[in-house]
Design a protein around this motif. Structure first.
Motif, short mmCIF file in Angstrom:
data_model
loop_
_atom_site.label_atom_id
_atom_site.label_comp_id
_atom_site.label_asym_id
_atom_site.label_seq_id
_atom_site.Cartn_x
_atom_site.Cartn_y
_atom_site.Cartn_z
N ALA A 424 92.34 -6.26 17.53
CA ALA A 424 92.77 -4.95 17.04
C ALA A 424 92.69 -3.90 18.16
CB ALA A 424 91.90 -4.52 15.87
N GLY A 425 91.65 -3.97 18.97
CA GLY A 425 91.48 -3.00 20.04
C GLY A 425 92.63 -3.01 21.02
N ARG A 426 93.06 -4.20 21.42
CA ARG A 426 94.18 -4.28 22.36
C ARG A 426 95.44 -3.65 21.78
NH1 ARG A 426 91.71 -9.36 23.54
NH2 ARG A 426 93.01 -10.47 22.01
N ARG A 427 95.67 -3.88 20.50
CA ARG A 427 96.87 -3.33 19.87
C ARG A 427 96.78 -1.81 19.72
NH1 ARG A 427 96.36 -8.53 18.48
NH2 ARG A 427 98.20 -9.74 17.82
N TYR A 428 95.62 -1.30 19.35
CA TYR A 428 95.45 0.15 19.23
C TYR A 428 95.64 0.84 20.58
CZ TYR A 428 93.82 0.40 14.37
OH TYR A 428 93.75 0.37 12.99
N VAL A 429 95.03 0.28 21.62
CA VAL A 429 95.15 0.88 22.94
C VAL A 429 96.60 0.90 23.40
CG1 VAL A 429 94.57 0.55 25.38
CG2 VAL A 429 92.78 0.38 23.63
N GLU A 430 97.31 -0.20 23.18
CA GLU A 430 98.74 -0.26 23.54
C GLU A 430 99.53 0.79 22.74
OE1 GLU A 430 102.46 -3.48 23.56
OE2 GLU A 430 100.48 -4.06 22.84
N LEU A 431 99.23 0.91 21.45
CA LEU A 431 99.94 1.85 20.59
C LEU A 431 99.73 3.30 21.05
CD1 LEU A 431 101.63 2.19 17.93
CD2 LEU A 431 99.44 2.39 16.74
N MET A 432 98.52 3.59 21.53
CA MET A 432 98.19 4.96 21.93
C MET A 432 98.60 5.30 23.35
SD MET A 432 94.53 5.74 20.00
CE MET A 432 93.75 4.15 20.25
N GLY A 433 99.25 4.34 24.03
CA GLY A 433 99.77 4.63 25.36
C GLY A 433 98.90 4.18 26.50
N GLY A 434 97.98 3.26 26.24
CA GLY A 434 97.13 2.75 27.30
C GLY A 434 95.74 3.35 27.27
N ILE A 435 94.84 2.71 28.03
CA ILE A 435 93.43 3.08 27.94
C ILE A 435 93.17 4.48 28.51
CG2 ILE A 435 92.64 2.12 30.16
CD1 ILE A 435 90.27 0.90 28.43
N ASP A 436 93.96 4.92 29.50
CA ASP A 436 93.76 6.27 30.04
C ASP A 436 94.09 7.34 28.99
OD1 ASP A 436 92.96 5.28 32.46
OD2 ASP A 436 94.96 5.41 33.38
N ALA A 437 95.11 7.06 28.19
CA ALA A 437 95.46 8.00 27.11
C ALA A 437 94.37 8.05 26.06
CB ALA A 437 96.80 7.60 26.48
N VAL A 438 93.80 6.88 25.73
CA VAL A 438 92.71 6.83 24.76
C VAL A 438 91.52 7.65 25.26
CG1 VAL A 438 91.09 5.34 23.53
CG2 VAL A 438 93.45 4.58 23.90
N LEU A 439 91.20 7.48 26.55
CA LEU A 439 90.07 8.23 27.12
C LEU A 439 90.33 9.72 27.10
CD1 LEU A 439 89.01 5.42 28.02
CD2 LEU A 439 88.33 6.50 30.16
N ALA A 440 91.55 10.12 27.34
CA ALA A 440 91.87 11.55 27.32
C ALA A 440 91.65 12.15 25.94
CB ALA A 440 93.31 11.77 27.78
N HIS A 441 92.11 11.43 24.90
CA HIS A 441 91.89 11.90 23.53
C HIS A 441 90.40 11.92 23.20
CE1 HIS A 441 96.04 12.23 22.23
NE2 HIS A 441 96.32 11.02 22.67
N ALA A 442 89.68 10.89 23.65
CA ALA A 442 88.25 10.81 23.36
C ALA A 442 87.48 11.93 24.06
CB ALA A 442 87.70 9.45 23.78
N ARG A 443 87.86 12.27 25.28
CA ARG A 443 87.19 13.37 25.99
C ARG A 443 87.40 14.70 25.27
NH1 ARG A 443 89.24 10.77 30.78
NH2 ARG A 443 87.52 9.74 31.90
N THR A 444 88.61 14.91 24.81
CA THR A 444 88.89 16.14 24.06
C THR A 444 88.03 16.22 22.80
OG1 THR A 444 91.16 16.23 24.90
CG2 THR A 444 90.67 17.46 22.88
N ALA A 445 87.95 15.10 22.07
CA ALA A 445 87.14 15.06 20.86
C ALA A 445 85.66 15.31 21.18
CB ALA A 445 87.31 13.71 20.15
N HIS A 446 85.17 14.68 22.25
CA HIS A 446 83.77 14.85 22.65
C HIS A 446 83.49 16.30 23.06
CE1 HIS A 446 79.87 14.09 24.32
NE2 HIS A 446 80.26 14.21 25.58
N ASP A 447 84.40 16.90 23.80
CA ASP A 447 84.19 18.28 24.26
C ASP A 447 84.14 19.28 23.11
OD1 ASP A 447 84.12 17.40 26.85
OD2 ASP A 447 86.21 17.89 27.30
N THR A 448 84.80 18.94 22.00
CA THR A 448 84.82 19.85 20.84
C THR A 448 83.80 19.45 19.78
OG1 THR A 448 86.63 18.54 19.88
CG2 THR A 448 87.23 20.46 21.21
#
Length: 644
Positions: A424-448
Motif C-alpha cells: 500500500a505504501g508504494r502505491r500511495y507514494v506513487e499516487l502522491m507524486g513520489g516520496i519528496d512530495a510526501v515529505l513536503a506535505h508531511a513537513r507542512t503538517a508537522h510545522d502547523t
C-alpha cells in the motif's frame, strides 16, 4: 541501518505541544493534594540510595535516575504524567495497618508483608529475584529476622510473581512447608502471557515501557503505573493452593484471609484479599491511581470492562464497611472508608462508562476509530485524579471494548482484505507524486501541529522505502511531539522509542520468557512452546514420531512424564505413548534440559555431553525436528514494515 553518529538529539517541545500542556494545567484539579500526603504516610525506613544490583554488580533497579522529576512540569511532559511520576519517586518500607507493611519503589509493583504468628506472609513478590531479596532484607532489618511462612500471588503478571525465588525456596513449596497461594488459572496464564508470545511481547514491551530511552524530560519519565520495571532474574513456582471462588477463606500463619475471585478482569486470573482482623483490603490491580488498560499496548488478551466494573462493585459491597485502609499492587494506600468508597466508585463507573458508551455508539454504526474520537468522559469522572489516563487511555480502551465484542473488523468491506503496508505504501507514494512530495506535505503538517496527519503520511513513505533517511528523521520529529503531548506514559514511550529507533536503529536481540519461567513450565507447556517454534511450511511434508521420557533432575531418576511427539501436517502435537508400535527415536531428558531445548538456549549435543539428555535409537528424526524450530531474536522492525 542509520548511522547513530549523525542522528539528531531529541528536540524541544514545539509551540502546539506547549500550548496544549498549558491548557491541560488549567483544566486539572491541582488543589487536591491528598495523594502527596498519603504516599508518604507510615514510612519506616528505606534503601538509600534506592539502587539494587545483582550478584555480578549489574544494576537491576535505580530510582536515582529520576531525580530530575521535581518542580513544575517541563513543556516536553504532560503535566498530569509529571505529577504522577513525582508521586512514584517515594520509596521505602511503609506501615499500612497494624501488622501490615508494604515495600514500595524498588520495582514496578509493591511487595506486601503481613506479620503472622511465626513469620511473614508475603503478598506479591515483585518482578525479579534481586529486588525481591532486597525488599525482604529491608523488612527483616527493620521488622525482625523472621522466616517467610506463606506466599500469595494476586495475579499472573510478571511484576507480581517473578521474584518469588528470592522470597521462598521451591523445595519448601513442593514439600508443603511454605504454602504458595494463587487464583485458579494463575500458572497457565503466567506462562502463556510471558512465554508463548514472549519474543513479540518483549519487543513491544520495549516500546511500552521504554527501558532503552534516556532518563530525562525529553525521554523516559516513568511508566504511569510505576517508575520502571526491574531487569533482574525472573522465576516461577507452581502454586500449592488455588483460590476458586469468592468467599473462600484461609488462615496462613495465623492470618485470616478472605478472598474475592475476580477472573477476567485486570488479569485472566486474579483475586482481591480482605484481612478482617486488620481491617485492611488488598485490591490487587483492580484499583490503581490512574485509568488502567482494557487493552495493554505490549499485547495481551482484551479485558472485560463490564466484569471489571462489576468486580469492583462487589468488593465495595463485600468489604466497604469493614476496611479502614485499602492497599494496591501499585502505588500508595487509601485510608478511611469514605476515601475507599470514593475511589472504588470512581473506577467502577469509569470502566462501565467506557463499556456502555462504546457499545451504544457501535450500535449506532460507528467504527472503532470514530468511537475513539467521539467519547469523552463526564467531568465527574475525568476530573478525578485516579481516573486520569496516565497509564491506560480512553482512546485505546474504547477500541478494546469494540474488539472484545465485534473483533478487529469494522464492517466496511473495503477493510476486509487490505493490502499489506509495504504494498500500500508504494502505491500511495506513487499516487502522491513520489516520496519528496510526501515529505513536503508531511513537513507542512508537522510545522502547523497536525502531527497525527504527518505521521500517517510518513508511515506510507517509510513503508515504501524504510531506509529513506530524510523520511526517518522527519517521522522521528513527528513522533517525538506526539510523545511529549501524551498523558499516557505507554503512549509517550511508544512514540519516543519509535523516534529513537528511526534515528539510531533497532536494539540488539533481547531474551524473552526467561529461564526461570521456562524451567517452571510443565512438559506439556514446553512441547506446546516447541510447537510454536515449528516452521509449519518447512514441516508440512514430514511425518515424525519421537518418544519422550522426562525425569525431574537426573537421567537416572524416575520417569516423570512419558509422551509421544508427533509431527504431521505442519503441526507438532503430543499424546500419551501408544503401546505399539514403539517409536524408533526416544529422547530421555531432565526437565531443565528439556526446557533449554524447547526454548532454544542449548543444543542437543551440549545436553548429551553433560549427561542431562540421551537419545535412544536413531536420532535422525530428532535432529530433523530440532532443525525445523525457528529462533526468535526479538529484533524485528516495529516502526517500519517487517514484510515486503
Amino acid at each position: 541501518m542509520p548511522d547513530p553518529t549523525d542522528a539528531p538529539q531529541p528536540r524541544p517541545a514545539g509551540p502546539v505541544t506547549a500550548a496544549r500542556h498549558a491548557a491541560a494545567v488549567d483544566a486539572l484539579p491541582w488543589d487536591d493534594r491528598r495523594a502527596f500526603e498519603d504516599v508518604r504516610r507510615g514510612r519506616v525506613a528505606a534503601i538509600e540510595p534506592p539502587v539494587v544490583r545483582d550478584a555480578s554488580g549489574r544494576t537491576v533497579w535505580d530510582l536515582t535516575a529520576y531525580a530530575f522529576i521535581e518542580g513544575d512540569a517541563p513543556t516536553t511532559v504532560h503535566p498530569s504524567l509529571w505529577r504522577l511520576s513525582e508521586l512514584h519517586r517515594n520509596h521505602g518500607l511503609f506501615e499500612v495497618a497494624d501488622g501490615v507493611y508494604q515495600v514500595r519503589g524498588y520495582d514496578a509493583a509493591n511487595m506486601t508483608v503481613v506479620l503472622g504468628e511465626r513469620g511473614y506472609v508475603v503478598i506479591d513478590t515483585l518482578t525479579c529475584v534481586e529486588t525481591a531479596e532486597a525488599a525482604l532484607d529491608l523488612v527483616r532489618r527493620h521488622l525482625g529476622d523472621r522466616p517467610v511462612t506463606a506466599v500469595l500471588h494476586t495475579h499472573g503478571h510478571l511484576d507480581h510473581f517473578g521474584g518469588v525465588a528470592g522470597v521462598v525456596d521451591e523445595k519448601d513449596v513442593r514439600s508443603g512447608r511454605v504454602p504458595l497461594v494463587a487464583p485458579a488459572g494463575f500458572y497457565e496464564h503466567a506462562v502463556s502471557e510471558n512465554v508463548s508470545a514472549g519474543p513479540a511481547m518483549s519487543r513491544r514491551s520495549g516500546f511500552m515501557f521504554g527501558p532503552g530511552l534516556p532518563k530525562g524530560a525529553r525521554g523516559h519519565v516513568m511508566n504511569g503505573s510505576c517508575a520502571a520495571v526491574a531487569t533482574g532474574r525472573t522465576s516461577l513456582i507452581r502454586p500449592s493452593h488455588e483460590i476458586r471462588r469468592t468467599g473462600e477463606e484461609l488462615v496462613l500463619d495465623g492470618v485470616r484471609l478472605v478472598f474475592q475471585y475476580v477472573a477476567d478482569t485486570e488479569a485472566p486470573a486474579e483475586l482481591t484479599v480482605h484481612l478482617p482482623e486488620r481491617r485492611a483490603l488488598c485490591m490487587a490491580e483492580l484499583i490503581s491511581h490512574h485509568m488502567h488498560n482494557l487493552y495493554t499496548l505490549r499485547g495481551a488478551p482484551v479485558r472485560d470492562a463490564a466484569a471489571w466494573s462489576a468486580a469492583i462493585d462487589e468488593a465495595l459491597n463485600l468489604f466497604g464497611d469493614t476496611a479502614d485502609v485499602m492497599f494496591l499492587g501499585h502505588g500508595w494506600p487509601v485510608r478511611g472508608q469514605d476515601a475507599i468508597a470514593e475511589l472504588l466508585g470512581a473506577h467502577r463507573d469509569l470502566y462501565r462508562y467506557l463499556h456502555d458508551e462504546t457499545l451504544r455508539l457501535a450500535n449506532h454504526g460507528h467504527t472503532p476509530d470514530e468511537i475513539a474520537e467521539l467519547i469523552e468522559l463526564p467531568e465527574s469522572l475525568d476530573a478525578y485524579w485516579a481516573n486520569r489516563g496516565t497509564y491506560g487511555a480512553t482512546r485505546h480502551n474504547v477500541k478494546a471494548v469494540y474488539q472484545r465484542y465485534l473483533g478487529w473488523f469494522d464492517g466496511n468491506p473495503a477493510h476486509l482484505d487490505p493490502l499489506p503496508p509495504a504494498q500500500a505504501g508504494r502505491r500511495y507514494v506513487e499516487l502522491m507524486g513520489g516520496i519528496d512530495a510526501v515529505l513536503a506535505h508531511a513537513r507542512t503538517a508537522h510545522d502547523t501541529g497536525e502531527d497525527r496527519w504527518a505521521a500517517e503520511l510518513l508511515a506510507h513513505a517509510l513503508a515504501a522505502d524504510p531506509g529513506h533517511r530524510p523520511a526517518r528523521l522527519l517521522q522521528a520529529d513527528v513522533l517525538e511531539q506526539l510523545g511529549y503531548r501524551s498523558e499516557a506514559a505507554p503512549w509517550r514511550n511508544f512514540y519516543l522509542v519509535g523516534a529513537h529507533e528511526l534515528r539510531h536503529g533497532a536494539p540488539a536481540a533481547r531474551p524473552s520468557g526467561g529461564p526461570g519461567l521456562v524451567s517452571g513450565m510443565t512438559t506439556a507447556m514446553l512441547l506446546d512452546y516447541m510447537a510454536i517454534r515449528l516452521n509449519g511450511p518447512a514441516a508440512a511434508g514430514l511425518r515424525l514420531r519421537i518418544g519422550l521420557d522426562v525425569t525431574p533432575e537426573h537421567l537416572g531418576g524416575p520417569t516423570e512424564d512419558r509422551l509421544l511427539i508427533v509431527v504431521e501436517n505442519g503441526v507438532l502435537r503430543h499424546t500419551p505413548p501408544p503401546s505399539l508400535p514403539e517409536p524408533t527415536t526416544t529422547l530421555r531428558a531432565t526437565r531443565p534440559a528439556l526446557a533449554a531445548l524447547a526454548h532454544g538456549t542449548a543444543h542437543l549435543d551440549e545436553l548429551l555431553t553433560d549427561n542431562t539428555a540421551e537419545v535412544i535409537g536413531d536420532r535422525t528424526a530428532l535432529d530433523t525436528l530440532l532443525g525445523l524450530l525457528d529462533t526468535f531474536t526479538g529484533t524485528f522492525e516495529v516502526v517500519t514494515p517487517t514484510g515486503r
